[in-house]
Design an enzyme around this catalytic site. Structure first.
Site, mmCIF file in Angstrom:
data_model
loop_
_atom_site.group_PDB
_atom_site.id
_atom_site.type_symbol
_atom_site.label_atom_id
_atom_site.label_comp_id
_atom_site.label_asym_id
_atom_site.label_seq_id
_atom_site.Cartn_x
_atom_site.Cartn_y
_atom_site.Cartn_z
ATOM 1 N N ASP A 17 0.794 -1.241 0.000
ATOM 2 C CA ASP A 17 0.000 0.000 0.000
ATOM 3 C C ASP A 17 0.825 1.290 0.000
ATOM 4 O O ASP A 17 0.532 2.233 0.746
ATOM 5 C CB ASP A 17 -0.941 0.026 1.206
ATOM 6 C CG ASP A 17 -1.951 -1.111 1.206
ATOM 7 O OD1 ASP A 17 -1.963 -1.898 0.242
ATOM 8 O OD2 ASP A 17 -2.717 -1.214 2.182
ATOM 9 N N LYS A 115 -7.213 -4.685 -2.741
ATOM 10 C CA LYS A 115 -7.946 -5.165 -1.575
ATOM 11 C C LYS A 115 -8.822 -4.051 -1.029
ATOM 12 O O LYS A 115 -8.592 -2.875 -1.294
ATOM 13 C CB LYS A 115 -6.981 -5.670 -0.496
ATOM 14 C CG LYS A 115 -5.982 -4.640 0.005
ATOM 15 C CD LYS A 115 -4.928 -5.297 0.898
ATOM 16 C CE LYS A 115 -3.926 -4.303 1.440
ATOM 17 N NZ LYS A 115 -4.510 -3.307 2.357
ATOM 18 N N CYS A 160 -1.711 -2.845 7.995
ATOM 19 C CA CYS A 160 -1.706 -3.742 6.839
ATOM 20 C C CYS A 160 -0.454 -4.614 6.768
ATOM 21 O O CYS A 160 -0.539 -5.791 6.370
ATOM 22 C CB CYS A 160 -1.900 -2.946 5.556
ATOM 23 S SG CYS A 160 -3.539 -2.164 5.483
#
Length: 212
Positions: A17, A115, A160
């Protein structure tokens, strides 16, 4: 000085990310988030196998505080799958905030895994949605390619990256977190909680300087 880390052709780097909304100026900026970019860029040429993950939310995502009247970011609500922290609107599909940081250079990435695109469930981990039951398909991808050892870097360490490391370890992979190539949001001690959880699962913490 300890032994240096040697990367093999059966190792994989998963970059979590590294998107505009998680970097300074973004909607959910991780302090120092853009500092990971040059470190990751220097690591990339060492790996034959790389996966990028990308938060990819619809504009009315359940995890956005704006969808819950009277709630604010960092409030926690009860979701069908357990406690859910609420966030500012971020990484909305197709927006500039959802794009990868412009300086991130990973030309040989073999997979981009999106996601968080299901409206009613959040997704921290690269392996499972937050219900801990809905797979993303990454486990199968890595097993079919015979990639048993995972290196993790990116944003944010205490959410994450942590969840991805935990799920990878539970799936039987060897997991190392390149901690200086991560940054934390650090909500109510979440960074130290992540370190403790990963130590408990025997997930190694290493530095980008440990590589040969």
């Amino acid at each position: 000085m300890g032994a240096q880390m040697i990367v093999s052709d059966t190792d994989v780097l998963i970059v979590i990310d590294v998107q505009n909304d998680f970097c300074p100026g973004g909607r959910l900026a991780v302090p120092g988030g853009n500092d990971v970019v040059p470190l990751i860029n220097r690591l990339v040429p060492r790996f034959a196998n790389i996966v990028l993950t990308q938060d990819w939310h619809p504009p009315d995502h359940f995890s956005f505080a704006s969808m819950h009247p009277g709630k604010r970011p960092n409030d926690v609500i009860a979701a069908p799958y357990g406690p859910q922290m609420l966030w500012p609107d971020h990484c909305v599909q197709g927006t500039s905030g959802a794009r990868f940081h412009e300086s991130l250079c990973v030309p040989q990435a073999g997979m981009i895994l999106r996601k968080g695109f299901h409206r009613t469930i959040d997704s921290y981990s690269a392996f499972y949605e937050n219900d801990r039951r809905t797979p993303t398909g990454l486990t199968g991808y890595l097993r079919e390619r015979s990639l048993p050892r995972i290196f993790l870097a990116g944003l944010a360490f205490d959410f994450c990256v942590r969840y991805s490391a935990e799920d990878a370890r539970r799936a039987g992979f060897s997991v190392l977190v390149i901690e200086d190539a991560c940054r934390s949001i650090d909500v109510d001690g979440s960074a130290e909680a992540a370190r403790a959880a990963l130590r408990g699962l025997e997930v190694r913490s290493i530095s980008s300087g440990d590589f040969a």
